[in-house]
Each structure stands twice: as structure tokens, then as C-alpha cells.
Design a protein around this motif. Structure first.
Motif, mmCIF file in Angstrom:
data_model
loop_
_atom_site.group_PDB
_atom_site.id
_atom_site.type_symbol
_atom_site.label_atom_id
_atom_site.label_comp_id
_atom_site.label_asym_id
_atom_site.label_seq_id
_atom_site.Cartn_x
_atom_site.Cartn_y
_atom_site.Cartn_z
ATOM 1 N N SER A 368 118.326 17.738 82.249
ATOM 2 C CA SER A 368 117.067 18.004 81.544
ATOM 3 C C SER A 368 116.081 18.752 82.446
ATOM 4 O O SER A 368 115.306 19.590 81.955
ATOM 5 N N MET A 439 115.771 17.476 74.146
ATOM 6 C CA MET A 439 115.346 16.223 74.771
ATOM 7 C C MET A 439 115.534 15.030 73.834
ATOM 8 O O MET A 439 115.812 13.921 74.280
ATOM 9 N N THR A 744 109.719 12.068 77.408
ATOM 10 C CA THR A 744 110.234 12.331 76.069
ATOM 11 C C THR A 744 109.159 12.554 75.007
ATOM 12 O O THR A 744 109.342 13.391 74.120
#
Length: 990
Positions: A368, A439, A744
Motif C-alpha cells: 500500500s 485500499m 484507511t
């Protein structure tokens, strides 16, 4: 051996009562400076006032109903040679291992009474004081003061608790209380019969003699696994890991099936973590108030298992603690994998699962972070191609904007906000939409992989078949129940009769707390949580007022007018950060207090309710200012000529010309980085060091009471006592969960959040490791199958992040207005003219009286000014009403939220379905292990029967010896006197 006292029956597993001549081991008598603790039969509660009888003399008279136990009281004045003390992990006999330590501080009264006795030759009685014949009314008696009475009461409770421990079979060793005050350590050893009894009761799985090979999947999977292991070998810690190809069959311990297990040496069969866990189980089963309550009431100061020696000792001897320090807790090995199996062996399954989860989370942040950097670089690469920012920076367009405040603010050119517009493009570009979807799927992938890793660890750690351990009631709960019963017992006989006849169905309610008993606690919880949330919102509103008033004040000064927005934003975010850090500590204490007054029944229920309250309060505290900037700022401003005012003359703040996304990014980055840096460096490093320094200074102030005996090498229990007590994993998990939310929930506004989280976690793993190995007392080993309620919280944050990112993209960013303009209003299908399309006109002559700019320095006379909104122009039939473009964009935004949310949720469910929770190879191995266990069990039973049938083929004498060997290898009904039998959960002395 002497007969046990008729007044104190021997409990199952208790040590045999030995005669004074029997000694501790091998028939030797007590060493010089050691005494056997005399246990008077009729004085179980307090153990007070035994006469000072020489333990070497035969028992007679009153001693006929007393018998000595193999527990030691040691005189600290007696020198012990270094040759005699081979290990600081054992009793002073160098044979019995210290499994647990209780520490307390004592203060003696009337020390002058002992001055007439000659040194260390005094007899030691059960309470550890110098022995003297009891007498009444002597001239040396002292009237007890309040502190003395309290100390005596604490001493009685300690002696009762220690007596109960010895009656349960544990062996104790402690030093003499030979100073006016000081610290005493009660060392506890669990002998084999106690370990075996409790291991059987707890159904602890232990390895059997049978080992089997763990086969990999197909040939391709085997080759891939071998290649991956070879490539990652430099990253592996140099610790003796268990073989990934061979595994011992495990079976719950049973004293009737000792022949199944590979017991080479009884002292090392159960590891240190298991031994301490067994001692804790005995604490819980024996104490009516619990060891934690005894510590809270200052009966004891501390209770802890010992570390396996020093982590920085120069000797060559290696222990698990030193190995963990060298291969896990040093910052120099940050690039290596964690030795999870060794962590689990040393600290227990609960802490092992935490570090396994933290390691997986940190490794998942790598992809990520890479994608986030790519998205950021894409924004940097396309900044010159961004047409809206180029139009804003073009001074020839000359968009004259309406004043930002009343009176003191002047008209201004949109081109002056060129820097903000260009910076906004770094995070507000089409790639952020893709990154948000990524995500959301990343969070699902992470949780699914954690479930698989948890199952894999459960298989290798023998957690797959464990039953939920019986939950004991908390001492506070039992106290409340007793208070309720006492209250009920105060009713009159008539009331009791009426209660028995009319409410016979509620008899069971007397021994438990009902919702009526808990209602005041629930009400206090509800009111307090609402108050705390309202307090958080009021602080956010206070910061908003600060921003508005400070912006108006700075606008009055020409020198500060140009940097108003940057100054106000930066200072407000710093204020928010400081308030969040302070309220975090307050809310943690408040959540703990609220959970206590709720009086949960078990420790697990207490922990779950505490976590939920603390998470709710800290979630609101950390994210409320971010939610305000993301979804509320600039939405309730009004329009020129009809602004919304907070106070007289102070109107609601607006977003920057480039939108609120850039300010959201600044807010998120500063709060996230500030929390991580300050909490990690100050709270996690600085505060423990300060506490250790204060404790050291306190010990030095009491150094006048110590003697030369303490100048020798300190014992391990002394070293561990100086460490910080372990307070649980809740703060560690909470810190990571809040960080998971930052990564997130608003990742659409800050794609670099995973990068900063990764950098923090690389340090956090080693920081936590160093704290557990070097700065904390060894935690109690707790056996658990999963991370509990934290997984549900993570799953909830992952689902909520889909909704929050959909609204950030649709409402906070300009992604939807740009799409609508490009495909519905643009003449050539590009974004040329987008800025002009989003700005409405206002006739400055319609400004309210007293709000016009004073002493305007603008170069030209202004007739119309522009403001960002979709409204009708002044010359339209319905001036300043919302235009049809506004409703078009609003409907497009809502449609995007619905489509985005359902698409991502569908993809998440698809990923969840495609990835099985239990790895295929693990499920196959579990089935294989069950069949292997049955085969092994039948084979061993067959061999046992065969061995017992051999006497029929041999002479009678040989047969007797064979039976004797069989009986010694597998305990049965023909046990030796003093051994322990098991029938289900019943333990009987035979």
C-alpha cells in the motif's frame, strides 16, 4: 514421615509433611540459616503465635498436632557463597525452580523487643518474626497505633494467603523480616505433582513421543516454498526455530497416560510460561479476593514470574531473554522477521498473537505504501497538465473574489491562491479514486490473511482444539454479590417468608447481579460517555471559533494579511493535536473507571467492555476535527449578502479556493505524525524511564535500612522488581487500531498515510520488543486462540472506510464536479473553463450595510465579485438561488457514493469468498493429526497391555518386577502412598 494435622487436611497435591529429621531433599537436615515453617493445626486463618521450638527436637506435647512443611524462611544475614548459588532462578537449595514471586513491603513495630536475642540464632515462626513465648500484660507490650493495626491486618491476610498456597501443594521460600522495614520476596515453586494435577485439570496440550512429517502441497508449491525460504534466509532471526517439516503430536496431559509423553526430565517438561500459568490458576482458585485485589489493597506490592536471567549479561550462557534481545529487541535487526515462536514460548500465546498481527499488518503496509507513493508521484508528474490549476494561476483571467470577512477584508484575485490550487492537485486527482478502491480491498485482504495466519499459528501452537477455559468471577463482582446477599439477609422474617412464597422463582437472583443491580452503573456509563463526546465536540467548536476570530484579527494587519490562511490552519491543527493527546490519557482513565462501576462478571467481559468504551471515546477524540474539515467545513457558509454568522461580525469559515481537500490532508498528516512521534517517543520511552528513575531514587532513600548483604550481586527477583509492571496489551492495540483508521478512513485525501504508518511500525515493533524484554516485568502467560474483539473493531473500520472514502471523493474533492463539467457542459470535452463554471456572480452593491470593505486598495472599481458556488447570477429571474448545475452535481455525487460503495463492498465480499479462512494444507494436516493420534494411542495402549501380560509367560518374581515397572510408568490404582489419582476433575489422595 509425621502424620498430618487432623485440623488441616492434606489437599490433593500438597507436599508431604516431613519430620524435622527428614530435611528438604535426600534426607538431609536443614542448612544453617534455614528453618522449616511450623504449621499449627488449629490456626489456619492467621498462622500466628507459635512457640519458638527448635525444629531439630522431636515433636511432643502441642507439637504432636503440628508438622513441618518443606518451605523455607531464610535469614538474609546468612552469607551464601557464589559456589552454592549456581542459579538465581532457583531456591537457595539450587534445585527447586522459582516459578512465581510475590513482593511486599513491611514495617515492624517495637524493634527494641528483639535486642536481647543473640543474632541470627533466633527461631523463626510462621509469621517470620523473632520467636518469643506468648505472654500477657508484660512491660514490653506496645499499644498498637492505626498504622501498626493496619500493618498487622495486612500481615494476617498475607499469612492466610500463603498458608492456602502451601495447602494447595506449592512450596514457598522467603527471607527474614530482620530490619525495621524493607521489601520481602516470597518465592513460589510448583512441584511436579502440582504441575501434573493442574495440567490435567486445565487440559494443557503437551507433546507426545510421536512425531510426524508435515508435507507441503504439490511439487510446484514445495519448490516455490524452498526458493522463497532460501531467498529470505538473510532476513531470518538466528534463533532455534521449531522444524517446519516435523511436528510432535500433542495430547492433553493426563496422569493416567504418562507413557504417551516424552518426559525426559520432570523439571523441564513444562516450560517456564506454563509453570507460571499453573501457579496463577492456583491463585485464582484459592483466593476469595484475587491476587490483583491483594495488590490493590497493598497486601502485596507486586506479583510476577521471573525473567530467564539478564538480557545484557557478559557471560556466555544464553537464555531465551538474551536471545530475544539480540535477535528481536535491537534496532539493528529491524530488517529481520520476528521470532514469533520464541516470543510465544517466552511470553505466551496472547502476546505472541499480538506481535504476529503487528508483523503482518506492517508487512501489508509495504504494497500500500508503494501504490501510495506512485499515486503521489502521478500527481507531481501531471501538475503542469492540470487545466483548472493553470486557469487559477493565470493572472489574465482576473477573477475578482468577494471579501473573506466583513469590513477589514478586501477584494482579492483568485490567482493569489495559485500555490494552494497546485498543491491540491497532488492529492486531488483521478488516481486517488483508484487508490481508495485499492485500499478498501487491501483492508479486506489484510483481515482475510490474518485469519489464515491465525489458524496456521493455532495449528503449530496446538490451539486448534483447546476449550474455552472456565471463566472465574472477578473479586469485585463477588464482593458486590456478597453485599447484595447481606442486604437481602437484613430483611425481617415476615419479609423473607413473603419473598420465599411469592418470589420462589427468583432464588437464583440472590447469587448474581441482575440488570436492576447494574442499572445505576449503566446510567452513569451512558451519561458519562455522552458528556465526554459532547466535550470533544465542544472543543472542536472552540477551535473553529479560534480559527474564525484569529483570521479576522490577522486580516486587520497588512503585514499578516497575506499569510492568514496558512497561519490559522497550522496553529489550529497543533492545538487540535495537543488536545487530542491530553484527552487520550483522560479518556483511557475514564473508560477504566466506567467499566469498574459497571461490575462485569469475568475478566474477559471486563476487558471487552473496557476496550469498547476506550475505543469509542478515543475514536471520537482523534477523528472529530478531521470529520469536521472533511464533511462540514464550508458547507454552511451562506453567500455574499446572506452569510451565516457564529457570533456578531464573525461568519462561518470557508474552504480554500482549491477546496478543503488540501486542508484535510494537512490536518490528517499533522495529527497522524504528531500522535505517532509524541506518543512513541515521550509516552512509550520517556515516561517509563522517568518512572524507573523515580523508583531508583526511592530505593536509594531507603538504602539506610540495607546492610552489607545487599551489596552482593542482586537476585533475579530483585532485578525484576525494579522493572515496570505489565499493564496489558490494550494500549498497544489501541495505538495501532487508531493508526489503521488514519490509513484507511481518509486515504483518498492523503495517499502517503501508509508510508508514514510503515515507517512508524518498523520502529514500533522494535520499540515494543525492547519494552517487553528490558523494561517490563515478565507478563503472565495467557493462552488464547485469537485477538478477540480487536478483529471485530478492525472489520468495522474497514467497512466504514468504504463509506468515508466515497463521501471524501464525492463531496470534499472536485472529482465529481470536474466529471460533470467535462462530459455535460464543456464545449470541447476538456476542463477548459471549469474554474469560471464553478464561480457565481454577486453584485457588490447588494452587500449589507457595514460589511463592505473599508479603504479598499483594489486597483479598479468593482461591480461584481465572484464566489465559489452554483447559484443564479444577479440578472437572473431568481437571483442567487441554486442553479440547475447545483442539483445536477449533487445528484451525480450521491450516485457516485452509491455506486462506489456497492462496487467496493461487492469486491470485498468476493475477495472474502475467494480466500478460505483456513489454509487447505492446515485443514488437511489437522485431519491427518487426528487419525495419527488415534493410531498412536491404540498402539501405546496395546504395548502397555502387552507389557502387563508378560508375567503370565515368566516366573512369578520377574512378573512382580514387571508389574512394578508398568505401574511406575503409568499411574494406576496401585499408586504409591502420597501419589495423586485423577478421576475426571476429582483428585483423590491414595
Amino acid at each position: 514421615a509425621a502424620l498430618p494435622s487432623p485440623h488441616i487436611p492434606l489437599l490433593p497435591g500438597s507436599p508431604r509433611r516431613l519430620s524435622p529429621q527428614a530435611g528438604t531433599r535426600g534426607g538431609q537436615g536443614p542448612k544453617h540459616g534455614q528453618q522449616y515453617l511450623q504449621m499449627p493445626g488449629p490456626r489456619a486463618p492467621g498462622l500466628q503465635g507459635s512457640s519458638s521450638r527448635d525444629p531439630g527436637q522431636p515433636c511432643g506435647g502441642e507439637s504432636a498436632r503440628s508438622s513441618s512443611v518443606i518451605n523455607n524462611y531464610l535469614d538474609a544475614n546468612e552469607p551464601v557463597s557464589l559456589e552454592a548459588r549456581l542459579s538465581r532462578m532457583h531456591f537457595h537449595d539450587n534445585q527447586r525452580k522459582v516459578d512465581y514471586v510475590l513482593a511486599y513491603h513491611y514495617r515492624k513495630r517495637g524493634m527494641h523487643l528483639a535486642q536481647g536475642f543473640p543474632g541470627h540464632s533466633l527461631a523463626i515462626v510462621s509469621n517470620g518474626e523473632t520467636g518469643k513465648e506468648p505472654h500477657a500484660g508484660g512491660p514490653g507490650d506496645i499499644e498498637l497505633g492505626p498504622l501498626d493495626a493496619l500493618e498487622e491486618e495486612r500481615k494476617e491476610q498475607r499469612e492466610e494467603f500463603e498458608h492456602n498456597l502451601m495447602e494447595a501443594g506449592l512450596e514457598l521460600e522467603k527471607d527474614l523480616e530482620n530490619k525495621s522495614q524493607g521489601s520481602i520476596f516470597v518465592r513460589i515453586h510448583a512441584p511436579w505433582q502440582v504441575l501434573a494435577r493442574e495440567a490435567e485439570f486445565l487440559k494443557i496440550k503437551v507433546p507426545t513421543k510421536k512425531t510426524y512429517e508435515i508435507k507441503a502441497g504439490g511439487s510446484i508449491a514445495k519448490k516455490f516454498s524452498a526458493a522463497l525460504q532460501k531467498l529470505s534466509s538473510p532476513l531470518q532471526p538466528r534463533v532455534p526455530e521449531h522444524s517446519s517439516k516435523m511436528k510432535n503430536l500433542s495430547y492433553p496431559f493426563s496422569r493416567e497416560k504418562m507413557y504417551l509423553y516424552n518426559i525426559q526430565e520432570k523439571d523441564t517438561f513444562f516450560d517456564n510460561a506454563t509453570r507460571s500459568r499453573i501457579v496463577i490458576t492456583i491463585f485464582i482458585s484459592l483466593s476469595s479476593v484475587g491476587i490483583n485485589s491483594l495488590i490493590a489493597n497493598n497486601i502485596y506490592e507486586a506479583a510476577y514470574p521471573l525473567h530467564d536471567g539478564e538480557y545484557n549479561s557478559p557471560e556466555d550462557d544464553m537464555n531465551d531473554r538474551k536471545l530475544l534481545y539480540q535477535e528481536w529487541a535491537c534496532y539493528g535487526v529491524f530488517y529481520k522477521f520476528q521470532p514469533i515462536d520464541l516470543i510465544r514460548k517466552y511470553f505466551g500465546e496472547k502476546i505472541g498473537l499480538y506481535f504476529a498481527w503487528l508483523g503482518l499488518y506492517t508487512s501489508f503496509l509495504i504494497p500500500s505504501s508503494v501504490i501510495g507513493v506512485i499515486v503521489f508521484l502521478y500527481g507531481c508528474a501531471t501538475i503542469e497538465e492540470d487545466i483548472p490549476s493553470r486557469e487559477m494561476c493565470d493572472q489574465q483571467n482576473a477573477f475578482i473574489m468577494c471579501p473573506l470577512c466583513d469590513k477589514s477584508c478586501d477584494y482579492w484575485n483568485l490567482s493569489s491562491a495559485c500555490g494552494t490550487a497546485r498543491a491540491s492537485h497532488l492529492f486531488d486527482n483521478p488516481a486517488t479514486v483508484f487508490f481508495s478502491i485499492f485500499m478498501a480491498l487491501w483492508a479486506t485482504m489484510f483481515l482475510e490473511n490474518w485469519k489464515r495466519l491465525q489458524m496456521r499459528l493455532g495449528y503449530f501452537w496446538d490451539l486448534t482444539g483447546i476449550e474455552e477455559e472456565e471463566e472465574h468471577s472477578r473479586p469485585e463482582y463477588e464482593t458486590k454479590v456478597r453485599e447484595k446477599i447481606l442486604k437481602e439477609s437484613n430483611k425481617s422474617a415476615v419479609q423473607k417468608l413473603q419473598t420465599n412464597t411469592t418470589e420462589s422463582g427468583n432464588e437464583d437472583d440472590e447469587d448474581k447481579l441482575t440488570w436492576k443491580d447494574r442499572f445505576p452503573g449503566y446510567l452513569m456509563n451512558f451519561a458519562s460517555i455522552l458528556f465526554m463526546i459532547a466535550l470533544t465536540f465542544s472543543i472542536v467548536f472552540g477551535v473553529i471559533v479560534y480559527r474564525i476570530t484569529t483570521a479576522a484579527a490577522l486580516s486587520l494587519n497588512k503585514a499578516t494579511r497575506s499569510n492568514v490562511r496558512v497561519t490559522v490552519t497550522a496553529t489550529a491543527v497543533i492545538i487540535n493535536l495537543v488536545v487530542i493527546l491530553i484527552l487520550d490519557e483522560i479518556y483511557g482513565a475514564v473508560a477504566n473507571w466506567l467499566t469498574k462501576i459497571e461490575v462485569p462478571k469475568t475478566e474477559q467481559t471486563f476487558e471487552e467492555r473496557l476496550i469498547l468504551k476506550a475505543f469509542l471515546l478515543k475514536f471520537v477524540n482523534a477523528y472529530s476535527p478531521i470529520f469536521y474539515v472533511a464533511f462540514f467545513k464550508g458547507r454552511f457558509v451562506g453567500r455574499p449578502g446572506s452569510y451565516v454568522y457564529v457570533f456578531d461580525g464573525y461568519r462561518m469559515e470557508e474552504c480554500a479556493p482549491g477546496g478543503c481537500l488540501m486542508e484535510l490532508c494537512i490536518q490528517l498528516s499533522i495529527i497522524m505524525l504528531g500522535k505517532q512521534l509524541i506518543q512513541n517517543n515521550i509516552f512509550e520511552i520517556g515516561v517509563p524511564k522517568l518512572k524507573k528513575l523515580f523508583r531508583k531514587l526511592k530505593d536509594e532513600t531507603e538504602a539506610g535500612e540495607t546492610d552489607s548483604a545487599h551489596s552482593k550481586r542482586p537476585e533475579q527477583w530483585d532485578l525484576d522488581y525494579s522493572l515496570e509492571p505489565y499493564t496489558g496489551l490494550t494500549p498497544e492495540y489501541m495505538e495501532m487500531i487508531i493508526q489503521f483508521g488514519f490509513v484507511t478512513l481518509f486515504v483518498a485525501s492523503f495517499p502517503l498515510a501508509p508510508v508514514f504508518a510503515l515507517l512508524n511500525n518498523v520502529i514500533e515493533v522494535r520499540l515494543d520488543a525492547k519494552k517487553f524484554v528490558t523494561e517490563l516485568r515478565r507478563p503472565d502467560a495467557v493462552r488464547t486462540k485469537d485477538i478477540g474483539i480487536w478483529f471485530d473493531i478492525l472489520s468495522g473500520i474497514g467497512k466504514f472506510s468504504v463509506i468515508s472514502n466515497a463521501f471524501v471523493i464525492a463531496i470534499t474533492s472536485d472529482f465529481i464536479p470536474r466529471l460533470v463539467y467535462q462530459y455535460s457542459y464543456s464545449h470541447n470535452g476538456t476542463l477548459h473553463g471549469f474554474v469560471n463554471h464553478t464561480l457565481s456572480f454577486f453584485n457588490v452593491s447588494q452587500l449589507k450595510e457595514g460589511t463592505q470593505p473599508e479603504n479598499s486598495q483594489f486597483d479598479q472599481e468593482v461591480q461584481f465579485c465572484r464566489f465559489k458556488d452554483y447559484r443564479e447570477p444577479p440578472w437572473a429571474p431568481n437571483p442567487y438561488e441554486f442553479s440547475k448545475q447545483y442539483w445536477f452535481v449533487l445528484s451525480a455525487r450521491l450516485a457516485f457514493v452509491i455506486i462506489f460503495q456497492n462496487l467496493v463492498m461487492f469486491l470485498s465480499v468476493l475477495v472474502d469468498w475467494m480466500i478460505p479462512d483456513i489454509p487447505t494444507d492446515i485443514s488437511d494436516q489437522i485431519k491427518k493429526e487426528k487419525s495419527l493420534l488415534v493410531d498412536f494411542f491404540l498402539k501405546e495402549e496395546h504395548e502397555k497391555l502387552k507389557l502387563m501380560d508378560e508375567p503370565a509367560l515368566r516366573s512369578p518374581g520377574v512378573g512382580d518386577r514387571s508389574r512394578s515397572r508398568a505401574a511406575s510408568s503409568a499411574p494406576s490404582g496401585q499408586s504409591q502412598p502420597g501419589s495423586v489419582m485423577s478421576s475426571g476433575s476429582q483428585h483423590t489422595n491414595v
